[in-house]
Write a protein that holds these residues in place. Structure first.
Motif, short mmCIF file in Angstrom:
data_model
loop_
_atom_site.label_atom_id
_atom_site.label_comp_id
_atom_site.label_asym_id
_atom_site.label_seq_id
_atom_site.Cartn_x
_atom_site.Cartn_y
_atom_site.Cartn_z
N ALA A 1 0.83 -1.21 0.00
CA ALA A 1 0.00 0.00 0.00
C ALA A 1 0.87 1.25 0.00
O ALA A 1 0.51 2.26 -0.62
N HIS B 1 -5.66 13.31 7.86
CA HIS B 1 -5.64 11.86 8.05
C HIS B 1 -5.25 11.57 9.50
O HIS B 1 -4.46 12.30 10.10
N GLU C 1 -11.15 7.57 1.26
CA GLU C 1 -10.44 8.15 2.40
C GLU C 1 -11.24 8.12 3.70
O GLU C 1 -10.75 8.59 4.72
N SER D 1 -9.72 7.21 6.95
CA SER D 1 -8.62 8.06 7.43
C SER D 1 -9.09 9.36 8.05
O SER D 1 -8.36 9.98 8.82
N TYR E 1 -2.25 4.87 -1.37
CA TYR E 1 -3.23 5.69 -0.65
C TYR E 1 -3.56 6.99 -1.38
O TYR E 1 -4.56 7.64 -1.06
#
Length: 288
Positions: free
Chosen positions: A17, A104, A147, A150, A228
């Motif tokens: 990732a 995040h 997202e 996060s 990401y």
């Protein structure tokens, strides 16, 4: 002005990732994975003491999430924000400003704590102003599916509800050379909307807090882009321009996520911009 690196803790994420389409046989050379394919990462922040202001750039994962939540991130080491501040004779109540590169959880989780009376969430820096930007804030509080995990509401809304949230204005410019914090800011959009990278002039050098544009030394080559990132092709463009500028001007990169390198310089090579030298903060900026 005096600047201090602040270690808030270490964690691990999946190496695949973290490096997107780059094969493990390549990224494993710079960021070796464990048996679970996880790589070592830091949550390193920067503290700027400038007159009466004490500015903290990002603040790590915090400690309010559940044991189950933290188990996904394999916390390791003994660092904490409070201990790092204490070693410098500071306390979180001394912080006047908390600048958040983006929202995040591994960058802003320490902004909010569960209060001692166990009645709810509250800002962890009671005397500080929190700084984001309007575009990114709106992006974070109504997150996209990619997202959503996060951007945690408990990390964000208490900053706003307390009245301590402030926005940096950028007028759609990619770079702002003067901000309320006293340093320049580069706005980049590849990782997430309007991530902010501080450019700090210190002892004759320019230090750039690179956050998630260049997470580790291993991410310096252009194609080494995180899975990401919401717009990886835009990250490629932003990195190319940024890294060339850094190498041409002999700026220093300050790494938030590299567990083993705090600072580095870059150089131009036949293969593009590459690592020149890495060192600890105190090696190049010796404490007074």
């Amino acid at each position: 002005m005096t600047i201090y690196p602040i270690e808030t803790g270490n964690f691990k994420l999946d190496g695949g990732a973290m490096f997107g389409v780059v094969p493990k046989s390549l990224w494993n050379k710079t960021n070796p994975a464990d048996s679970n394919n996880m790589i070592d990462l830091a949550a390193r922040c920067l503290l700027i003491e400038d007159g009466e202001r004490l500015i903290l750039i990002d603040n790590g994962l915090g400690n309010k999430q559940s044991e189950k939540f933290f188990s996904y991130y394999y916390l390791w080491g003994n660092h904490s924000l409070d201990n790092s501040l204490k070693e410098l004779d500071f306390h979180r109540d001394d912080i006047t400003d908390v600048f958040l590169t983006h929202l995040h959880f591994d960058h802003c989780g320490g902004s909010v704590q569960w209060n001692k009376d166990r009645t709810g969430y509250e800002p962890a820096f009671k005397n500080a102003r929190f700084w984001s930007n309007k575009n990114h804030w709106e992006w974070a509080i109504e997150p996209n599916a990619r997202e959503k995990a996060s951007f945690l509401k408990e990390n964000l809304l208490p900053m706003q509800e307390s009245g301590q949230l402030n926005f940096v204005e950028n007028s759609n410019n990619a770079y702002v050379d003067s901000s309320p914090l006293g340093f320049g800011i580069l706005f980049v959009d590849g990782h997430t909307e309007k991530q902010m990278l501080p450019h700090i002039n210190y002892k004759g050098r320019t230090i750039v807090f690179v956050a998630d544009l260049v997470p580790t030394v291993g991410h310096i080559p252009l194609p080494y882009v995180m899975g990401y990132d919401t717009r990886p092709l835009l990250t490629l463009q932003e990195k190319a321009q940024f890294l060339n500028t850094v190498a041409e001007n002999d700026w220093l990169l300050f790494f938030e996520h590299d567990a083993h390198n705090q600072l580095c310089s870059l150089k131009q090579t036949e293969k593009g911009v590459r690592l020149n030298e890495s060192f600890s903060f105190n090696e190049i900026f010796k404490p007074q």
